[in-house]
Design an enzyme around this catalytic site. Structure first.
Site, PDB file in Angstrom:
ATOM      1  CB  SER A 102      -1.668  15.357  -8.035  1.00  0.00           C
ATOM      2  OG  SER A 102      -1.755  13.980  -7.781  1.00  0.00           O
ATOM      3  CG  ASP A 237       0.023  10.708  -8.995  1.00  0.00           C
ATOM      4  OD1 ASP A 237       1.203  10.311  -8.861  1.00  0.00           O
ATOM      5  OD2 ASP A 237      -0.539  11.399  -8.131  1.00  0.00           O
ATOM      6  CG  ASP A 241       1.690  11.963  -4.667  1.00  0.00           C
ATOM      7  OD1 ASP A 241       1.054  11.660  -5.700  1.00  0.00           O
ATOM      8  OD2 ASP A 241       1.292  12.828  -3.857  1.00  0.00           O
TER       9      ASP A 241
END
Length: 474
Positions: A102, A237, A241
């Protein structure tokens, strides 16, 4: 494997801890678990995707090899947004693994697991760990060609959110950096009639954290919006998401405000969000029900299931980081968008831009219409979970709670949904919780002015530090 742990969004650790054998072991443990608990066929298919950090293709290949050796067929979805992989998994009714860290730095990475019906929950995490062993998975013989089916299905979903021409005349900057959705964002926005301008593309992974923006990101947004005369600047990011949206002045919208506006655009009757999102959500009066949860998408998903059981029909979940989960089908201009109960960045980007265009106003004015609540957040590092747990436990006594906060104000209400959250009689809010990802005690504040929220944050961190120091001397 001792340095790895499940946090609020999958398994995370240093790349050096996520070698091929480790990735293979977790893949096999996940497959054993979903076959036992979720009745996945032993000869079924596993979907695998990954983000653009340099370690991700290697980790994905290790997982695919282990899955094939275990007897599963594999669909290599290649680099794509996490919600695109989740959508494909739900369409096929198949399990999936996304290799992504992430927003965390490139020296770290992670694995995010999906059941055939969506994200795993805490019980699934325990089930995976129960099957985990150190046995080396046998190697498979060949590579798996990349399929674009998952990415094309997700692109079609995004394209259906707004009518062609909905953003005609708008100049939208796309901060591409190393987002796995950097080309998709341009494509989708152009399909709405906007002039989409790619900026800031990087061949090196950039750890963009939508909740803790780097100073250079803030400066970049302000300068880019001014120089290019943009109506908005959007980004995500690393695994796309979580959205990042800046208004025409280059000021970034808070993630919980992005979620609120998205829910408003989709005419939600119920909103599900963690206690770290600010109270404008209740104060705006837009929604019939607001459900508060612990931090983490598994808890938001649980809350959405509860809202569905309570009879709510249009359910939107979101976190303070801006990621929006669609808990039930939504109708937009006569088009039905299927539920997707996992964090998605493109959904809120398109909804917020679409709302501003539909109402003929700017993003800054959309935000100005919302109740004025300002927030602050900080942390005390190197606080082990047992120490932060003891500190939070000490505040459960009503008398001790009032005494602790006496210098800040009089306690009107409190809850222990996730840590200890206190509301003072003047509406100010102070919230302590233990981090799920690191040995830290987090502090969040909310007030009617930016100055007061900052003042409360300084007080909250100093007050907690004194209490922890006092406890350590006992």
């Amino acid at each position: 494997m001792s340095g790895l742990k499940f946090g609020t969004s999958g398994l995370r650790g240093l790349v050096t801890e996520l070698g091929d054998e480790v990735c293979g072991a977790y893949t096999v443990a996940f497959l054993k678990h979903v076959q036992k608990r979720h009745a996945v066929a032993h000869d079924g298919v596993l979907l695998v995707g990954y983000d653009l950090r340099s370690s991700s293709p290697r980790m994905a290949a290790a997982g695919m090899s282990a899955a094939r050796s275990f007897g599963m067929r594999v669909e290599n979805c290649g680099p794509l947004p996490t919600p695109a992989l989740a959508l494909r998994a739900m369409i096929l009714g198949a399990p999936a693994i996304m290799v992504t860290g992430s927003h965390i730095p490139a020296d770290r990475n992670g694995l995010k697991f999906y059941r055939p019906d969506g994200e795993i929950d805490k019980a699934d995490e325990a089930g995976i760990l129960a099957f985990l062993d150190s046995q080396k998975p046998p190697a498979a013989n060949s590579d798996v060609a990349v399929s674009d089916e998952a990415l094309r299905a997700y692109a079609g979903r995004c394209a259906s959110l707004l009518s062609p021409g909905a953003l005609a005349g708008k100049r939208i900057g796309v901060y591409q950096h190393s987002s796995v959705a950097r080309d998709l964002m341009v494509e989708i926005l152009q399909g709405t009639g906007a002039e989409a301008i790619g900026v800031g593309r990087s061949d090196i992974f950039v750890p963009v954290d939508t909740e803790a923006l780097r100073p250079e990101d803030i400066i970049f947004a302000e300068q880019t919006c001014r120089a290019l005369k943009l109506d908005a600047l959007v980004s995500t990011d690393g695994d796309a998401d979580r959205p990042l949206i800046a208004d025409e002045n280059g000021n970034f919208l808070r993630g919980d405000m992005v979620g609120l506006l998205t829910a408003r655009f989709l005419e939600a009757d119920a909103v599900v969000t963690p206690v770290t999102s600010n109270t404008s959500i209740e104060q705006c009066g837009f929604f019939d029900r607001v459900y508060r949860t612990r931090v983490g998408s598994p808890y938001v998903i649980e809350g959405m299931e509860k809202a569905l059981g309570d009879g709510c029909k249009r359910i939107i979940g979101f976190e303070a980081n801006g990621g929006v989960l669609l808990g039930a089908p939504a109708a937009v201009d006569g088009r039905v968008i299927d539920a997707l109960p996992t964090r998605d960045a493109m959904l809120p980007i398109l909804c917020v831009l679409g709302m501003a265009a539909r109402e003929g106003t700017s993003l800054s004015r959309l935000v100005e219409r919302l109740p004025a609540r300002h927030t602050g957040s900080g942390r005390l590092e190197h606080v082990p979970a047992e120490k932060s747990g003891a500190f939070l436990k000490s505040l459960e006594n009503a008398q001790a709670l009032r005494a602790f906060f006496a210098d800040a104000g009089t306690v009107r209400d409190s809850d222990r949904i996730d840590g200890m959250r206190v509301v003072l009689t003047n509406g100010d809010l102070i919230h302590y919780r233990s981090s799920g990802n690191a040995p830290e005690l987090r502090c969040y504040t909310e007030a009617g002015s930016r100055e007061r929220a900052a003042e409360l944050l300084v007080w909250g961190l100093e007050r907690a530090a004194r209490a922890l120091e006092h406890d350590s001397k006992k």
